[in-house]
Design a protein around this motif. Structure first.
Motif, PDB file in Angstrom:
ATOM      1  N   ASP A   1       0.791  -1.236   0.000  1.00  0.00           N
ATOM      2  CA  ASP A   1       0.000   0.000   0.000  1.00  0.00           C
ATOM      3  C   ASP A   1       0.820   1.281   0.000  1.00  0.00           C
ATOM      4  O   ASP A   1       0.263   2.370   0.107  1.00  0.00           O
ATOM      5  CB  ASP A   1      -0.943   0.017   1.213  1.00  0.00           C
TER       6      ASP A   1
ATOM      7  N   HIS B   1       2.691   4.562  -1.219  1.00  0.00           N
ATOM      8  CA  HIS B   1       2.734   5.462  -2.365  1.00  0.00           C
ATOM      9  C   HIS B   1       4.182   5.604  -2.815  1.00  0.00           C
ATOM     10  O   HIS B   1       5.118   5.322  -2.057  1.00  0.00           O
ATOM     11  CB  HIS B   1       2.146   6.823  -1.974  1.00  0.00           C
TER      12      HIS B   1
ATOM     13  N   GLN C   1      -1.428   3.346  -7.364  1.00  0.00           N
ATOM     14  CA  GLN C   1      -2.660   2.652  -6.988  1.00  0.00           C
ATOM     15  C   GLN C   1      -3.686   3.714  -6.563  1.00  0.00           C
ATOM     16  O   GLN C   1      -3.409   4.520  -5.674  1.00  0.00           O
ATOM     17  CB  GLN C   1      -2.440   1.682  -5.828  1.00  0.00           C
ATOM     18  N   GLY C   2      -4.840   3.712  -7.214  1.00  0.00           N
ATOM     19  CA  GLY C   2      -5.890   4.639  -6.819  1.00  0.00           C
ATOM     20  C   GLY C   2      -5.767   5.995  -7.487  1.00  0.00           C
ATOM     21  O   GLY C   2      -5.210   6.134  -8.579  1.00  0.00           O
ATOM     22  N   GLU C   3      -6.275   7.025  -6.820  1.00  0.00           N
ATOM     23  CA  GLU C   3      -6.445   8.338  -7.430  1.00  0.00           C
ATOM     24  C   GLU C   3      -5.280   9.301  -7.201  1.00  0.00           C
ATOM     25  O   GLU C   3      -5.298  10.422  -7.710  1.00  0.00           O
ATOM     26  CB  GLU C   3      -7.737   8.985  -6.888  1.00  0.00           C
ATOM     27  N   ARG C   4      -4.275   8.913  -6.442  1.00  0.00           N
ATOM     28  CA  ARG C   4      -3.157   9.810  -6.160  1.00  0.00           C
ATOM     29  C   ARG C   4      -2.061   9.643  -7.205  1.00  0.00           C
ATOM     30  O   ARG C   4      -1.551   8.541  -7.419  1.00  0.00           O
ATOM     31  CB  ARG C   4      -2.609   9.523  -4.765  1.00  0.00           C
TER      32      ARG C   4
ATOM     33  N   THR D   1      -4.317   9.670 -12.514  1.00  0.00           N
ATOM     34  CA  THR D   1      -5.002   9.487 -11.225  1.00  0.00           C
ATOM     35  C   THR D   1      -6.064   8.397 -11.274  1.00  0.00           C
ATOM     36  O   THR D   1      -7.007   8.398 -10.474  1.00  0.00           O
ATOM     37  CB  THR D   1      -5.661  10.809 -10.785  1.00  0.00           C
ATOM     38  N   ASP D   2      -5.924   7.451 -12.194  1.00  0.00           N
ATOM     39  CA  ASP D   2      -6.914   6.368 -12.265  1.00  0.00           C
ATOM     40  C   ASP D   2      -6.231   5.003 -12.312  1.00  0.00           C
ATOM     41  O   ASP D   2      -6.638   4.106 -13.051  1.00  0.00           O
ATOM     42  CB  ASP D   2      -7.835   6.550 -13.475  1.00  0.00           C
ATOM     43  N   TRP D   3      -5.204   4.836 -11.483  1.00  0.00           N
ATOM     44  CA  TRP D   3      -4.487   3.559 -11.465  1.00  0.00           C
ATOM     45  C   TRP D   3      -5.304   2.496 -10.727  1.00  0.00           C
ATOM     46  O   TRP D   3      -5.790   2.742  -9.632  1.00  0.00           O
ATOM     47  CB  TRP D   3      -3.147   3.707 -10.749  1.00  0.00           C
ATOM     48  N   PRO D   4      -5.463   1.313 -11.284  1.00  0.00           N
ATOM     49  CA  PRO D   4      -6.136   0.232 -10.563  1.00  0.00           C
ATOM     50  C   PRO D   4      -5.329  -0.209  -9.346  1.00  0.00           C
ATOM     51  O   PRO D   4      -4.102  -0.132  -9.336  1.00  0.00           O
ATOM     52  CB  PRO D   4      -6.202  -0.907 -11.600  1.00  0.00           C
ATOM     53  N   VAL D   5      -6.020  -0.658  -8.315  1.00  0.00           N
ATOM     54  CA  VAL D   5      -5.355  -1.237  -7.144  1.00  0.00           C
ATOM     55  C   VAL D   5      -4.720  -2.562  -7.575  1.00  0.00           C
ATOM     56  O   VAL D   5      -5.323  -3.355  -8.302  1.00  0.00           O
ATOM     57  CB  VAL D   5      -6.355  -1.450  -5.998  1.00  0.00           C
TER      58      VAL D   5
ATOM     59  N   ASP E   1      -4.433  -7.532  -3.344  1.00  0.00           N
ATOM     60  CA  ASP E   1      -5.637  -7.882  -2.603  1.00  0.00           C
ATOM     61  C   ASP E   1      -5.217  -8.486  -1.255  1.00  0.00           C
ATOM     62  O   ASP E   1      -4.930  -9.678  -1.172  1.00  0.00           O
ATOM     63  CB  ASP E   1      -6.468  -8.885  -3.413  1.00  0.00           C
TER      64      ASP E   1
END
Length: 340
Positions: free
Chosen positions: A82, A84, A201-204, A264-268, A271
């Motif tokens: 997780d 960044h 991962q995610g919006e950042r 800013t649209d990276w998939p996670v 899991d």
């Protein structure tokens, strides 16, 4: 089909190029592997070996398609689940500084040699085959320090950097070509384009994390070092905006790189729940003083993957599987097959 400054314009402009390159991360690689596996094995699971970023891909594989895996071997490649990109480089710069200090302790004469080379580059800004040779580019030769023989290679490169000429002392053509060759991304442009995107991962946005975080470590600034009497610190595998200004292989891709940095649209990618319930045998070599992959992150991830067995060693650097392949692989195979 290679993706580089010559071929990427076939996809369209920078936006289309960036959208295409966004499919070269571990999530897409695993999807490709699953299509290939069905063709090669008829549906039977297979054993994968992931070195460095390959280990990131293997952890994604365990997250997304564990049914395709018989066994997983990982060498120097357990990612944070997780973190960044900022966190990655905030942990990396102190490791890099330790590697540089160890190099200078081994070859103390290289302190003044490195200062002299950086000062020459700052004053003259020479070019070699269109590649602008800069102090920052010289610092990036520190990427060698993450391998078993890298400190010696760097020392031999610095040892005969200057030659006497009728016009005075100059950087030799041999050194300039060696530096250009080591610093050029002509043969592997995707490394520069996607190096930070693998952490997205995610919006950042990743937003040139290595460049921004470096400002928190002013000791890495070559100009500041040259104004004083401190050593010029080398860097590691960090990628910066200036790479896309000095390298002719990257210069046409500068806008594409900027779009990837601001995405800013990276998939996670991972899991945690699925990893916690993992049933695939996994063994990982964690190189305790790995310059490229943070040991603490690796061990946290190892603890988060059910049944994963680790071999923690400082006998090897990041290239352990290259330097000691038979021993490293035999060790991991014995772990993954519960024979150790």
């Amino acid at each position: 089909t290679p993706a580089n400054r010559q071929t990427l314009p076939l996809r369209g402009g920078p936006r289309e190029q960036a959208d295409h390159l966004a499919h070269f991360r571990s999530d897409s690689i695993v999807r490709d592997c699953e299509l290939i596996r069905l063709q090669l094995t008829g549906g039977a699971p297979w054993t994968v070996l992931g070195q460095s970023f390959g280990g990131f891909c293997a952890v994604r594989y365990l997250s997304a398609a564990p049914e395709g895996l018989k066994e997983v071997l990982i060498t120097g490649g357990l990612p944070s689940l997780d973190a960044h990109a900022d966190d990655v480089y905030r942990a990396a710069y102190p490791r890099i500084e330790r590697k540089v200090a160890a190099h200078y302790a081994r070859y103390p004469q290289d302190v003044e040699r490195a200062r002299a080379i950086a000062a020459y580059l700052a004053e003259h800004r020479p070019e070699s085959a269109g590649h602008r040779l800069t102090p920052e580019g010289f610092q990036s030769l520190g990427i060698l320090l993450g391998t078993g023989s890298g400190s010696h290679q760097l020392h031999y490169l610095l040892e005969n950097a200057f030659v006497r000429t009728p016009h005075g002392t100059e950087l030799s053509d041999t050194f300039q070509e060696a530096m250009r060759s080591a610093a050029s991304f002509a043969g592997h442009p995707l490394y520069a384009l996607l190096h930070e995107a693998i952490y997205g991962q995610g919006e950042r946005a990743t937003d040139w994390a290595a460049e921004r975080v470096r400002r928190e470590f002013p000791q890495f600034d070559a100009a500041t070092a040259l104004k004083g009497d401190g050593p010029v610190l080398f860097t590691g595998e960090t990628i910066h905006p200036w790479h896309f200004e000095v390298d002719p292989a990257l210069r046409p891709l500068r806008e594409t790189a900027e779009l990837l940095a601001q995405r800013t649209d990276w998939p996670v990618l991972y899991d945690p729940e699925r990893l916690a319930a993992n049933e695939v045998p996994v063994a990982a070599a964690v190189y305790h003083d790995d310059m490229y992959v943070d040991t603490a992150d690796s061990l946290r991830t190892a603890a988060a993957i059910r049944g994963l067995r680790t071999w923690v060693t400082n006998e090897y650097e990041h290239d352990g599987v290259r330097a000691g392949g038979p021993r490293v692989l035999d060790r991991l195979l014995s772990l993954v097959r519960d024979e150790a």
